[in-house]
Design an enzyme around this catalytic site. Sequence first.
Site, short mmCIF file in Angstrom:
data_model
loop_
_atom_site.label_atom_id
_atom_site.label_comp_id
_atom_site.label_asym_id
_atom_site.label_seq_id
_atom_site.Cartn_x
_atom_site.Cartn_y
_atom_site.Cartn_z
N THR A 22 -147.37 32.07 41.47
CA THR A 22 -146.83 32.71 40.44
C THR A 22 -145.46 31.71 40.05
OG1 THR A 22 -145.38 34.25 41.90
CG2 THR A 22 -147.26 35.20 40.59
N THR A 64 -145.32 37.04 44.69
CA THR A 64 -143.74 37.25 44.14
C THR A 64 -143.81 37.16 42.65
OG1 THR A 64 -143.23 35.95 45.98
CG2 THR A 64 -141.49 36.54 44.37
N LYS A 150 -138.30 41.57 47.27
CA LYS A 150 -138.59 40.10 47.51
C LYS A 150 -137.63 38.92 46.66
CE LYS A 150 -140.62 36.62 49.10
NZ LYS A 150 -142.13 36.38 48.92
N GLY A 201 -136.18 23.49 48.22
CA GLY A 201 -137.54 23.40 47.66
C GLY A 201 -138.50 24.54 48.09
N CYS A 204 -141.03 29.43 47.06
CA CYS A 204 -140.07 30.73 47.04
C CYS A 204 -138.78 30.62 46.45
CB CYS A 204 -140.22 31.43 48.35
SG CYS A 204 -141.55 32.16 48.80
#
Length: 357
Positions: A22, A64, A150, A201, A204
């Site tokens: 995502t 996520t 999350k 980086g 996430c």
Amino acid sequence: SGKLRTSSAPVQSDAFIIAVPTPISPAPHPSPLIPHSDLSFVKVAATSIAPILRRDNLVVLESTSPPGTTEEVLVTILEKESGLKAGEDFYVAYCPERVLPGRILHEIVHNARIIGGIDSESAERAEKLYSSFVKGEIYITDARTAEMVKLAENTFRDLNIAFANELSRICHRLGVNVWEVIQLANRHPRVNILKPGPGVGGHCIAVDPWFIVEKAPQEARLIRTAREVNDSQPQYIFERIKELVGDIERPKIAVMGVAYKGNVGDTRESPALRIVDLLKKNGYEVSIYDPYVEGYESVEGVFDDADCIVLLTDHDLFRELSPTLISLSVRGKIVFDTKSLLDRERWESAGFEVETL
């Protein structure tokens, strides 16, 4: 055991777990200054599952996602394409993945998991599935809360890193050692400042906070500012390198590490690559050594005639390099250690000037 099979397309199953990227979308957001999520992979996955969805099946989204994705995107597609009703004919839950690159198999089993169902029956069925292989604690909530959990986890870390990065800039301006400041401040029992670095980086922490900003742009002012601080860190590092090499014409920079974190070969959203790009665009010659990243595994020739060595990734292997041998190859004895990884005394004994954030 013979129980694992692979397929290029979904096949009929009792449960489907969707774990697809995502990323940030390249398409413009209604507000051009706010990056937003690209849920196209989730939509494709849902569309491919729907034709083979049967009664009593369970569908779990692990990717996520912005809050509301499970109910507003996944459920909508599954119901429309299958003709079945979520919560009655089939069940849907959200269970965010929580794994660290390099420790994936261990963490899939041992990490605590959050399961959010679109209803209680969906949550119970998902809990039964995950409890078959998860040894960590399993916590039950609703889907939207699980999605937000999350994002909150990674956004908290992004905020902390942004504070550390901003603190490093302030300390540099004031002539204070930020690493000592953080070390001593963390002696306080209720303080835990993370380490500064060349940026943030990975797939996430560098991405997830924007999903909150996307959904609540007016309220997420601190989150947005933290993202902007961390996103600007590569430019700051580049400016520091410019100061270090001074007026050298077409300086050569030897870069140590382009992975986004130490001891892995993952370069997704790597700030090191952005710094390399800035250097090249400004006429610098760049050589790269990263023992974990394909194409950069060899150290041969990397330090030859370098005017400045810049460490951007904290690979443990870098500690084993001999500054004495490297000193025989370089043109300028300047090391910019953005991760405070190297043994300063060893490198200074070999004649290097060592700079840190």
